[in-house]
Scaffold this active site. Sequence first.
Site, PDB file in Angstrom:
ATOM      1  N   HIS A   3       0.833  -1.206   0.000  1.00  0.00           N
ATOM      2  CA  HIS A   3       0.000   0.000   0.000  1.00  0.00           C
ATOM      3  C   HIS A   3       0.864   1.250   0.000  1.00  0.00           C
ATOM      4  O   HIS A   3       0.897   1.980  -0.978  1.00  0.00           O
ATOM      5  CB  HIS A   3      -0.970  -0.013   1.193  1.00  0.00           C
ATOM      6  CG  HIS A   3      -1.810   1.218   1.259  1.00  0.00           C
ATOM      7  ND1 HIS A   3      -1.848   2.025   2.376  1.00  0.00           N
ATOM      8  CD2 HIS A   3      -2.613   1.790   0.348  1.00  0.00           C
ATOM      9  CE1 HIS A   3      -2.666   3.045   2.132  1.00  0.00           C
ATOM     10  NE2 HIS A   3      -3.137   2.919   0.914  1.00  0.00           N
ATOM     11  N   HIS A  32      -2.309   1.194   7.847  1.00  0.00           N
ATOM     12  CA  HIS A  32      -3.718   1.379   7.469  1.00  0.00           C
ATOM     13  C   HIS A  32      -4.468   0.057   7.482  1.00  0.00           C
ATOM     14  O   HIS A  32      -5.488  -0.091   6.835  1.00  0.00           O
ATOM     15  CB  HIS A  32      -3.845   2.028   6.089  1.00  0.00           C
ATOM     16  CG  HIS A  32      -2.978   3.228   5.886  1.00  0.00           C
ATOM     17  ND1 HIS A  32      -1.785   3.176   5.206  1.00  0.00           N
ATOM     18  CD2 HIS A  32      -3.124   4.511   6.283  1.00  0.00           C
ATOM     19  CE1 HIS A  32      -1.228   4.377   5.186  1.00  0.00           C
ATOM     20  NE2 HIS A  32      -2.006   5.211   5.836  1.00  0.00           N
TER      21      HIS A  32
END
Lengths: 163, 855
Positions: free
Chosen positions: A92, A109
Amino acid sequence: MSDISRRKFLQTTSASALLLFSGLGRESQAASVQSYPSKKIGNIKNLKVNEPLAFNYPDNNSPCVLVNVGKEASGGIGQGKSVVSFSTRCTHMGCPLTYNNGRLVCKCHYSMFDVSRNGQTYQGLASQWVAQVVLRLDAATGNIYAEGVEGLIYGRIGNLKLS
Amino acid sequence: MSLTKRKDTLPIPPVDAERYTTVCQYCSAGCGYNVFVWPEKRSGTAKSNAFHVDLSKQGDIMSGFSYTETMHNVITRKNGNRYNLAIIPAKESRINKGDYSIRGGTNALTAYTPTGVTKDRLKYPLLRKENGFVAISWDHAVEIIATLTKKSMDKYGADSVAMKFYDHGSSGLGFEDNWGAGKFFLTGVKTQYLSIHNRPAYNSEVWGSRERGMHELNYDVDDARLADTIVLWGANAYEGATIFYTEHIMPNLQGGSIDEKKREFASGEPADEGRIVIIDPRKNATTTVSQDISAERVLHLRPNLGTDWILANALARIAWENKWYDNDYLQKRTDMKTFEDYKSKSLELAKSLSAFLADAEKITGVSRKEMEEAAAWIAKPKAGGFKRRTLTLYEKGIIWNMKNYDQVAAIAQLNVLTHNVGRPGTGCGRLGGHQEGYVRPGAPTPGSIYAGGPPKNVDKYVTGGGGKIYWVGATDPYLSTPNSKFFKKSVKKRATDLLDYLDNGGIPSDPKAYIAKVLEAFEKTDGLFMVVQDIYKTHTSEDAMLILPAAGWGEAVDTSINCHSRLLRIYDKFMDAPGEALPDWKILALVGNKIKALYTADGNKEMAARFSGMEWKTDAEVFADGAQEFGDNRATEAEEARLSAECYKGVTHEMLRKLGNEGIQTPVRQDPATGKLFGTKRRYQHTFASKDGLFKWYGTDAWTGYPAEIAKYLDNPTYPYWFTTGRSQHVWQTMYHDKRIPEKLMTVPLPYLEIHPDDASKLSLNTGDMAEVFNEEGSCLALVYVNDATKPGLVFGIMFHAKGTMNNLTSSYTDPKTTIPWYKGTKVGVKKYYGKLDDAIKTVSLLSNNDFRTQ
Ligand code: SF4
Ligand code: FES
């Protein structure tokens, strides 16, 4: 990025930062010839289920993990096809992944990757599945070699293209 | 060995690559993106490239620059040449700061390519013939649908044309297309049988707030970082508006925005890590991520389905008893005449507090202690007597609840009672699903039952034999409408009746003969001529007679606003639409202009006038034309409340292109003194959006149990489980793009059901099994996940999926005040499936998606 997430990252990377200096010196040259090095990363006899082994591949700046997940896994080697290996840079935004119980988890996250299913993002933000290290088992010795990477290592334009 | 095709290197855009700004095509967050296009054979270098990033070095963690396998594609332009396409998250956007989700991260993969996963995009108008669809020219398609529409209106009236069309921004594309559709259907056709994307009628989902004088998008992303408390009510932010959660809510919970708070708050006012109240029957990923950050700052309330307004009123009553309100504010900003009604019906002051709360406990299943804690987190002043700052965001769990109007009104009123709107760190409104971009002529039904409504139920109309033409635009009601099994059966029958009539003696290919035969069929059968306008074939288009190919995201210039800042930006055109596909506004303009010509030829000036004004040549002209609908936007900052929430009057495409990812926040006002344009950051600091500027109170209904459509199941042991639905992190809407992307389909291969371990063991169900979910409305086969997201007695299903829809199970109930359906609640039975398991089980991940623990 929020300040807090960045701070949190700095705390969590110190361990993996140490790993950066522990690999073999030769690999950085591999980039110029554009082919993956073969690197011995462990021995299957020493691998315990769910006890991950950290290493760097294909160069010193690429933390990875080798693990026996205890059940058949996509791309797995060994008798039960249960030994797999992945880059631990979160696809990510690059934070370090933690192996836990069959999955790689990112606390930046909260992306989670299923290591027995090709590193697929089964929850979270990473649109690219985590990069999987191609393994070879030497049946005679039990040695495990890393011999390639399927998928892009986060933060690179090419897995072997760092200067 | 890899389950999908992987890359280990990516092409580099040269410094002179074409560069465009856009916004993600998906959720309400509206993350900014930059687009790069360059010839396939050309390449930049690691040191010199259009990203202006040194690509020879290992990229830093959280640097805000990401370029991954899923962010690149190779497209072919109309000139026949191939180009690299890179779509990467914009670091300079204050919405996402370079962050992106699993949905937006695959924007590039959705681009049309002639040989890739999107190759089956619609390219030409298609007409249904004996053995399926055949391509026809735009001239013939327009002649057919324009003539049929006109003749149907002439003979059977305007209401013989029904429509179901998207009305939003992002994937649907924004203001331009909505103005085109509005001009055609609302000014031209003037049918009452209009409906908005998935739902059965043409309505706002939040009249309960708007009719109080408060538009639902009244806050800014900054407020999520400034709030003392965030309330997410039926709003799964981590999986539905992901980057809004990770960039704005999460930092607040982590304490990362305390410095910002200190700057913005009054001197001496406490500024601490944020807290979050999550009101949701499910322990969803938003809840467990928040708990992982700080369990003691998360409060999770799990009301019984359909009871949220009772809970909202209970929290308000607790705030009232504790005097957690500002009397001066109430007197000055709210209508104290209607307040009496609120006090008697919603707060029920005639009842003792303990009797009132005992009733609320019984109805909602939430304990008094939890209610008191939540009310304190929302409204109790901070140390030093400073007002707490609470941002309350609700979404489908409230909107698509039983009694839509009262649910929304009760939450809006709780927030105004506690002055949690119009101050930094506060606000009350929608989290949103998609982005917005609504500009249309006035709708036939202006409001709820209290304001000229309710609007007509188009599903009931077409399933009951009403209408001759049914025009469906960028929505797939066979999957997405409530009670979809019945809907599909009924529409299929009417479409088949029409087809059978046409087929008898052969379906003519000459448009005139074809039109004549359809008109004959209108007379002799109750057949329905369905038009589907979309980018792909859909489940619904199986039964269409005519399919019109539309341009998608990036293939036309569009504009939309996001939900969390009303940030208006340009979504620039960076590639050609496939084949002869056209933007929706252009399709409707072609048909509108043709109908105008037909009426002009008839000498019918009045009808010709209704279809005029659609002679636009460019997207920019449509945008400018739509702006006129907003009226005079000269206003001072203090007068912003009277402006329409999405007003962009005075803004042009060119201006937005210059502003790029910065955009401008609607409503845009023209300063009366200087004539300059200003955006609006936060709404209702000064007045509300009612005639006298005061917030209008409303006394909600008392609890009267469940409607007949659900009550029939209550004591029936065949349907023991309460059933609710929602979305998955991975896939967008009906999966029209995602079902084509192998990684997505592999991870979410089938409709799925979540069930609590206690219930699963009674049914001998394990994760990875398949189950039949059923009730009297319909059934759906689903992959089972056993986890603690649901409570015993409650099961959860993904709302719809390319391979099946749980809306087969939802009832036809709609709120009589608004015609909004209760998508989120009914009762079902669950059985183990005895057939063979789908192959997809071998590659899907069966790990639990709400468990983030690593210890
Ligand atoms: S959070 Fe929403 S807008 Fe942002 S990248 Fe994801 S889908 Fe797109
Ligand atoms: S860096 Fe964002 S989830 Fe890993």
